[in-house]
Design a protein around this motif. Structure first.
Motif, PDB file in Angstrom:
ATOM      1  N   PHE A   1       0.845  -1.195   0.000  1.00 33.35           N
ATOM      2  CA  PHE A   1       0.000   0.000   0.000  1.00 33.35           C
ATOM      3  C   PHE A   1       0.880   1.244   0.000  1.00 33.35           C
ATOM      4  N   MET A   2       0.473   2.231  -0.762  1.00 36.28           N
ATOM      5  CA  MET A   2       1.111   3.554  -0.715  1.00 36.28           C
ATOM      6  C   MET A   2      -0.012   4.556  -0.459  1.00 36.28           C
ATOM      7  N   PRO A   3      -0.261   4.878   0.818  1.00 40.03           N
ATOM      8  CA  PRO A   3      -1.464   5.634   1.188  1.00 40.03           C
ATOM      9  C   PRO A   3      -1.720   6.889   0.355  1.00 40.03           C
ATOM     10  N   PHE A   4      -0.708   7.726   0.160  1.00 36.49           N
ATOM     11  CA  PHE A   4      -0.924   8.971  -0.571  1.00 36.49           C
ATOM     12  C   PHE A   4      -1.181   8.707  -2.055  1.00 36.49           C
ATOM     13  N   HIS A   5      -0.394   7.812  -2.639  1.00 32.52           N
ATOM     14  CA  HIS A   5      -0.577   7.496  -4.060  1.00 32.52           C
ATOM     15  C   HIS A   5      -1.917   6.779  -4.290  1.00 32.52           C
ATOM     16  N   ASP A   6      -2.261   5.853  -3.373  1.00 30.36           N
ATOM     17  CA  ASP A   6      -3.520   5.133  -3.516  1.00 30.36           C
ATOM     18  C   ASP A   6      -4.715   6.073  -3.387  1.00 30.36           C
ATOM     19  N   ALA A   7      -4.615   7.004  -2.431  1.00 30.36           N
ATOM     20  CA  ALA A   7      -5.702   7.970  -2.254  1.00 30.36           C
ATOM     21  C   ALA A   7      -5.835   8.869  -3.479  1.00 30.36           C
ATOM     22  N   ALA A   8      -4.691   9.296  -4.038  1.00 28.25           N
ATOM     23  CA  ALA A   8      -4.732  10.145  -5.236  1.00 28.25           C
ATOM     24  C   ALA A   8      -5.347   9.386  -6.413  1.00 28.25           C
ATOM     25  N   GLU A   9      -4.952   8.115  -6.558  1.00 30.07           N
ATOM     26  CA  GLU A   9      -5.496   7.301  -7.649  1.00 30.07           C
ATOM     27  C   GLU A   9      -7.006   7.126  -7.493  1.00 30.07           C
ATOM     28  N   ARG A  10      -7.448   6.876  -6.278  1.00 26.72           N
ATOM     29  CA  ARG A  10      -8.874   6.728  -6.019  1.00 26.72           C
ATOM     30  C   ARG A  10      -9.623   8.029  -6.297  1.00 26.72           C
ATOM     31  N   ALA A  11      -9.027   9.145  -5.942  1.00 26.80           N
ATOM     32  CA  ALA A  11      -9.651  10.443  -6.188  1.00 26.80           C
ATOM     33  C   ALA A  11      -9.823  10.684  -7.687  1.00 26.80           C
ATOM     34  N   VAL A  12      -8.794  10.344  -8.452  1.00 27.64           N
ATOM     35  CA  VAL A  12      -8.873  10.521  -9.911  1.00 27.64           C
ATOM     36  C   VAL A  12      -9.962   9.623 -10.497  1.00 27.64           C
ATOM     37  N   GLU A  13     -10.049   8.376  -9.999  1.00 26.52           N
ATOM     38  CA  GLU A  13     -11.083   7.465 -10.487  1.00 26.52           C
ATOM     39  C   GLU A  13     -12.487   8.036 -10.251  1.00 26.52           C
ATOM     40  N   ARG A  14     -12.695   8.630  -9.108  1.00 24.47           N
ATOM     41  CA  ARG A  14     -14.008   9.195  -8.793  1.00 24.47           C
ATOM     42  C   ARG A  14     -14.307  10.404  -9.672  1.00 24.47           C
ATOM     43  N   ILE A  15     -13.255  11.213  -9.916  1.00 28.55           N
ATOM     44  CA  ILE A  15     -13.448  12.379 -10.786  1.00 28.55           C
ATOM     45  C   ILE A  15     -13.806  11.940 -12.204  1.00 28.55           C
ATOM     46  N   VAL A  16     -13.070  10.927 -12.711  1.00 32.60           N
ATOM     47  CA  VAL A  16     -13.330  10.417 -14.062  1.00 32.60           C
ATOM     48  C   VAL A  16     -14.741   9.840 -14.158  1.00 32.60           C
ATOM     49  N   THR A  17     -15.171   9.168 -13.080  1.00 33.61           N
ATOM     50  CA  THR A  17     -16.505   8.563 -13.070  1.00 33.61           C
ATOM     51  C   THR A  17     -17.600   9.613 -13.266  1.00 33.61           C
ATOM     52  N   PHE A  18     -17.420  10.780 -12.656  1.00 38.81           N
ATOM     53  CA  PHE A  18     -18.441  11.825 -12.727  1.00 38.81           C
ATOM     54  C   PHE A  18     -18.242  12.774 -13.909  1.00 38.81           C
ATOM     55  N   THR A  19     -17.198  12.523 -14.699  1.00 45.53           N
ATOM     56  CA  THR A  19     -16.941  13.402 -15.851  1.00 45.53           C
ATOM     57  C   THR A  19     -17.736  12.948 -17.082  1.00 45.53           C
TER      58      THR A  19
END
Length: 562
Positions: free
Chosen positions: A544-562
């Motif tokens: 696990f890489m907490p900061f990188h994983d959180a950033a990746e998850r954030a991008v996924e959510r943004i893409v989902t709503f785009t």
């Protein structure tokens, strides 16, 4: 002696030279993989009168050092819970007083055997009882062990030692040299005054905690800059008040931290003042170096070696014995005991007072100085490699542990956990670890948590979860974990600079699981990109890489709503 006299022309030049010296010595120490404290002590000695003699603005250095001490103890106090007084007070008092009594009596007898006269033997024996609260708290903070059980007990009995230091200094000042030479008060009256002042200060701090701390800090916290300034001012105020009343800056600074520990802003204060603390502590070690006159050492090598071995071995041993008798595990007693395996800067001050009174000679001051250099340097390494040393000598410590260490573990809890079957064992109940555990519980997984902070363990149990006190270095605990049906072992332990300890608890955990023939999967967290491949190679199935994983998850959510 080589002197850099041009630095004395200007205080700014002197400060610049000192910082450059610390940076150079620290860099060399980093290359040699030495603990940072050893580099700081070396830099302090080099800056002192026995080497480069770089310091002329002694008052300025002392002020910065004292401010660093106040902030260090303030930050320690911020993490202390007042409930600890009920749980850790007895063991801190017993080990603190027991170690002082043992060291002073045996040290006196050793002094007589080495040919010292009775007065000098008394002075040296008392000087050997003082341990450096500043150095130990810094080491425990660097290793992220200040919140562990052994760290809290150690801080507790170091405070007891500090109180003994105060009493010893007052007894000496009764002869005419000390903080109040002209008062005419007897040593007994001075002690009574100190106790009275201490009780009054505790009452004031108690009222502040109950009625004023949260409202005041809540208003001040609206400005981050003002919060920092207020925190420094509050730590300095109570440290100065403690010094003025006679029980020391250390205890005053600690009380300042305790007074704000109940506020919701303590973590923010700790985060913002940690770097300032480390910077100011540089000057503590420089000030310590300027007090060491290596020319006094002379022919004191043999007695210094004898006394040093006594301090390095005898002091930890008596702590292990006392804590074992009180029902603590040998591991906790050993790790706590290592913190008294050195003498303090107060030992030198105490001996200097004796020289001023004409009770002892400059040679005895040189003897204690050499003992200080040896024990401080070696104890840093002992604490740095504490877990490795414990694993090496653990069989010899068994006689000091009760069959059932009642103070530290609940036999019923262990039996209950042994009977249960868990899907996941999680190491680390910090913010990241608890978040993982909560999400996994929602998915229906059964979890056993392990953490070195007894408060976190108890809080986790209070909400109906299973937890054990311990860490990845605790081989006894690891061998008892019910891993037969466990699907995942997850490490969410906080990371520290491995240059300080040279021990990686994540690798220790992986190796221990391999030795127990664990067949499930292993997940490890890291904050460093370059460690990902190494952890996979060592046996981690997922990193696990907490900061990188959180950033990746954030991008996924943004893409989902785009």
């Amino acid at each position: 002696m080589f002197e850099l006299s041009f630095l004395h022309a200007n205080s700014f030049y002197e400060l610049t030279g000192l910082l450059l010296l610390v940076a150079i010595v620290g860099s060399i120490g980093l290359i040699l993989k030495q603990p940072m404290i050893v580099s700081l002590i070396a830099a302090g000695i080099l800056a002192g009168p026995s080497a480069l003699d770089m310091v002329s603005s002694h008052e300025n250095i002392e002020i910065l050092a004292e401010l660093g001490i106040a902030i260090l103890l303030f930050l320690v106090g911020l993490k202390l819970d007042l409930k600890l007084i009920n749980t850790l007070g007895p063991v801190s008092l017993a080990t603190g007083l027991g170690q002082v009594l043992f060291t002073s009596v045996i040290g006196f007898l050793l002094g007589l055997l080495l040919g010292l006269d009775s007065i000098t033997a008394i002075y040296v024996a008392v000087a050997l009882t003082f341990s450096s609260t500043i150095i130990i708290v810094k080491l425990l903070s660097d290793k992220r062990e200040a919140d562990s059980l052994h760290g809290r007990i150690a801080i507790g009995f170091l405070i007891v030692q500090d109180l003994f230091v105060v009493l010893a200094m007052m007894m000496l000042s009764a002869y005419g040299v000390g903080a109040q030479p002209s008062t005419g008060d007897s040593a007994f009256m001075q002690i009574v005054k100190i106790i009275a002042y201490g009780l009054i200060m505790l009452a004031i701090v108690g009222v502040f905690i109950r009625y004023l701390a949260t409202p005041i800090v809540s208003r001040i916290a609206r400005s981050t800059e003002l919060l920092i300034v207020f925190s420094i001012a509050w730590a300095s105020l109570l440290a100065a008040l403690g010094d003025h009343l006679g029980f020391g800056k250390e205890l005053g600074g600690l009380l300042a931290g305790v007074s704000l520990a109940s506020t919701p802003f303590r973590e923010a204060i700790v985060a913002r003042l940690s770097s300032l603390r480390d910077f100011l502590l540089l000057f503590f070690f420089i000030a310590l170096g300027t007090q060491l006159d290596l020319s006094l050492l002379g022919a004191q090598v043999y007695p210094a070696m004898v006394f040093s071995l006594f301090v390095l071995i005898g002091n930890p041993l008596i702590v292990v014995i006392i804590m074992g008798f009180m029902g603590y595990r040998k591991r906790t007693g050993f790790l706590a005991g290592l913190t008294v395996a050195q003498i303090s800067e107060f030992s030198l001050i105490f001996m200097t007072m004796g020289v001023s009174l004409g009770h002892v000679t400059a040679e005895s001051l040189g003897l204690v100085t050499l003992v200080g250099l040896i024990t401080i340097a070696l104890s840093v390494y002992m604490i740095t490699y504490s877990h490795f040393i414990y694993n090496w000598i653990e069989p010899m410590l068994t006689i000091f542990e009760r069959k059932h260490p009642i103070r530290e573990s609940s036999i019923e809890d262990h039996k209950k956990i042994e009977k249960n079957s868990y899907d996941i064992i999680l190491f680390g109940l910090g913010r990241y670890g608890k978040a993982i555990a909560q999400y996994l519980r929602k998915e229906g997984f059964s979890i056993l948590a392990v953490d070195f902070n007894p408060d976190e363990v108890q809080r986790w149990r209070n909400i109906g979860n299973d937890a054990l006190y311990g860490d990845a270095f605790d081989q006894d605990l690891l061998s008892e974990l019910p891993i037969e049906n466990v699907k995942w072992v997850i490490s969410a332990m906080p990371q520290h600079d491995l240059g300080i300890t040279h021990e990686d608890p994540r690798l220790v955990l992986i190796n221990a699981l391999k030795q127990q023939h664990y067949t499930g999967r292993i997940a490890i967290s890291t904050q460093r990109q370059h460690e990902k491949e190494m952890l996979h190679d060592k046996g981690a199935d997922v990193v696990f890489m907490p900061f990188h994983d959180a950033a990746e998850r954030a991008v996924e959510r943004i893409v989902t709503f785009t």
